[in-house]
Write a protein that holds these residues in place. Structure first.
Motif, mmCIF file in Angstrom:
data_model
loop_
_atom_site.group_PDB
_atom_site.id
_atom_site.type_symbol
_atom_site.label_atom_id
_atom_site.label_comp_id
_atom_site.label_asym_id
_atom_site.label_seq_id
_atom_site.Cartn_x
_atom_site.Cartn_y
_atom_site.Cartn_z
ATOM 1 N N LEU A 42 34.671 49.500 -96.037
ATOM 2 C CA LEU A 42 33.547 49.185 -95.153
ATOM 3 C C LEU A 42 32.427 48.511 -95.938
ATOM 4 O O LEU A 42 31.911 49.057 -96.916
ATOM 5 N N ARG A 43 32.032 47.315 -95.502
ATOM 6 C CA ARG A 43 30.886 46.599 -96.064
ATOM 7 C C ARG A 43 29.780 46.551 -95.027
ATOM 8 O O ARG A 43 30.027 46.470 -93.816
ATOM 9 N N ILE A 44 28.542 46.558 -95.478
ATOM 10 C CA ILE A 44 27.389 46.609 -94.589
ATOM 11 C C ILE A 44 26.993 45.196 -94.168
ATOM 12 O O ILE A 44 26.863 44.300 -95.014
ATOM 13 N N ASP A 45 26.788 45.005 -92.872
ATOM 14 C CA ASP A 45 26.234 43.760 -92.343
ATOM 15 C C ASP A 45 24.730 43.803 -92.593
ATOM 16 O O ASP A 45 23.992 44.533 -91.915
ATOM 17 N N LEU A 46 24.249 43.029 -93.555
ATOM 18 C CA LEU A 46 22.851 43.125 -93.977
ATOM 19 C C LEU A 46 21.890 42.605 -92.913
ATOM 20 O O LEU A 46 20.742 43.076 -92.833
ATOM 21 N N THR A 47 22.318 41.665 -92.091
ATOM 22 C CA THR A 47 21.453 41.176 -91.009
ATOM 23 C C THR A 47 21.236 42.262 -89.970
ATOM 24 O O THR A 47 20.108 42.504 -89.516
ATOM 25 N N ARG A 48 22.317 42.923 -89.597
ATOM 26 C CA ARG A 48 22.204 44.025 -88.634
ATOM 27 C C ARG A 48 21.405 45.186 -89.224
ATOM 28 O O ARG A 48 20.604 45.816 -88.534
ATOM 29 N N LEU A 49 21.611 45.448 -90.495
ATOM 30 C CA LEU A 49 20.851 46.509 -91.157
ATOM 31 C C LEU A 49 19.360 46.208 -91.117
ATOM 32 O O LEU A 49 18.542 47.102 -90.838
ATOM 33 N N ALA A 50 18.975 44.962 -91.388
ATOM 34 C CA ALA A 50 17.553 44.599 -91.374
ATOM 35 C C ALA A 50 16.957 44.796 -89.977
ATOM 36 O O ALA A 50 15.807 45.249 -89.840
ATOM 37 N N TYR A 190 16.762 48.903 -80.108
ATOM 38 C CA TYR A 190 17.596 49.791 -80.911
ATOM 39 C C TYR A 190 19.067 49.621 -80.542
ATOM 40 O O TYR A 190 19.948 49.642 -81.416
ATOM 41 N N GLY A 191 19.361 49.437 -79.259
ATOM 42 C CA GLY A 191 20.732 49.231 -78.838
ATOM 43 C C GLY A 191 21.333 47.977 -79.441
ATOM 44 O O GLY A 191 22.503 47.965 -79.846
ATOM 45 N N ALA A 192 20.530 46.905 -79.549
ATOM 46 C CA ALA A 192 21.022 45.668 -80.154
ATOM 47 C C ALA A 192 21.308 45.867 -81.635
ATOM 48 O O ALA A 192 22.273 45.318 -82.169
ATOM 49 N N ALA A 193 20.480 46.657 -82.321
ATOM 50 C CA ALA A 193 20.660 46.871 -83.761
ATOM 51 C C ALA A 193 21.774 47.869 -84.064
ATOM 52 O O ALA A 193 22.471 47.740 -85.074
ATOM 53 N N SER A 194 21.945 48.856 -83.200
ATOM 54 C CA SER A 194 22.911 49.931 -83.467
ATOM 55 C C SER A 194 24.240 49.744 -82.758
ATOM 56 O O SER A 194 25.247 50.355 -83.141
ATOM 57 N N GLY A 195 24.239 48.947 -81.689
ATOM 58 C CA GLY A 195 25.441 48.807 -80.870
ATOM 59 C C GLY A 195 25.533 49.812 -79.746
ATOM 60 O O GLY A 195 26.402 49.707 -78.872
ATOM 61 N N ASP A 196 24.636 50.799 -79.700
ATOM 62 C CA ASP A 196 24.666 51.849 -78.689
ATOM 63 C C ASP A 196 23.850 51.390 -77.476
ATOM 64 O O ASP A 196 22.648 51.606 -77.399
ATOM 65 N N ARG A 197 24.543 50.772 -76.505
ATOM 66 C CA ARG A 197 23.880 50.236 -75.317
ATOM 67 C C ARG A 197 24.159 51.116 -74.100
ATOM 68 O O ARG A 197 24.516 50.627 -73.021
ATOM 69 N N ASN A 198 23.977 52.404 -74.257
ATOM 70 C CA ASN A 198 24.097 53.338 -73.139
ATOM 71 C C ASN A 198 23.059 52.956 -72.073
ATOM 72 O O ASN A 198 21.893 52.736 -72.395
#
Length: 282
Positions: A42-50, A190-198
């Protein structure tokens, strides 16, 4: 142990869980999936992390993962388990009630990790049945970060005394250090950054479909925002309880004293939304 080649997409998992939810009848003695999902390399997506760092208030541009970020990495694997047909609790209405995190050392954002997630147990709760999900982040075979999240499915109980652990007691009120005005789009950002779009976090209309008057903030956003303000030592154990939803938009008070922190409504009688404790290891 099933090994994945990439993180699962959250959208289809949420849809699958929603479709299966009406057919599930939760109970604490039900069987649950025993699989441990593994995601190596697993590598970190630095754009998403920012983007995550900005929305949660963590410093940006540092070669270090925020203490809550491995939860974001592991959430798609947890969702794969909790949306599966053999997971006995309905995904719709499942409430994240707590998370305990242990970080053994700082985690470089440029590192390569192995992620493992499994459902540890089901347990009776005074309001239903609670599932515990364990997430581990490893570096070279060494566990460097781990968490235990509890998720509650509410349903009628027999009235038998609960086998759950007693709620953590936070002694005395904490001094308010700051007030935060939360915009209506916090859940969407937060949903866009985390992927959690509940849907309960996105818009008033989608939140009302699930009984909320307005969109509510993600519990893990509230925890991350508090920990960004509080600060954490390199090796740390964190215990957090999600006690009441935070409606968006709104104003909340951040309170802390030493190792404890709270997020609550403004005013002396403000309702506590989140409470937690930060303890240095070693």
């Amino acid at each position: 142990m099933p090994t994945l080649t990439s993180p699962p997409a959250l959208g289809p998992l949420l849809a699958r869980g929603a479709l299966l939810s009406p057919f599930k009848r939760p109970r604490p003695d039900a069987d649950h999936p025993r699989a441990r999902l593994l995601l190596p390399g697993l590598r970190i997506d630095l754009t998403r992390l920012a983007a995550y760092e900005r929305v949660c208030g963590f410093p940006t541009g540092e070669d270090a993962l925020p203490v809550t970020y491995p939860h974001v990495l592991g959430f798609p694997l947890a969702m794969r388990l909790m949306s599966a047909p053999d997971f006995p609790l309905p995904l719709l209405g499942l409430v994240h009630t707590s998370i305990d995190i242990t970080r053994h050392r700082p985690l470089p954002a440029t590192g390569t990790y192995e992620l493992a997630v499994h459902v540890d147990r089901l347990a009776p709760h005074r309001r239903g049945t609670e599932a515990s999900v364990v997430t581990e982040l490893r570096d070279g075979g060494e566990t460097v970060w781990e968490s235990r999240s509890t998720y509650l499915a509410r349903h009628r109980t027999s009235g038998t005394p609960s086998a759950e652990q007693p709620a953590r007691h936070v002694p005395g009120p904490l001094p308010v250090l700051d007030e935060w005005r939360l915009a209506a789009d916090v859940g969407r950002r937060y949903g866009a950054a985390s992927g959690d779009r509940n849907p309960i976090h996105l818009y008033p209309l989608t939140a009302r479909l699930f009984g909320f008057p307005r969109a509510i903030a993600h519990g893990m956003w509230t925890a991350a925002r508090c920990l960004a303000a509080h600060g954490t030592p390199p090796a740390v154990r964190i215990s957090t309880e999600f006690r009441a939803p935070v409606l968006l938009p709104g104003t909340v008070a951040f309170a802390a004293d030493g190792s404890r922190f709270e997020l609550r409504g403004v005013g002396d009688a403000g309702r506590v939304h989140v409470s937690g404790r930060v303890d240095r290891l070693g």
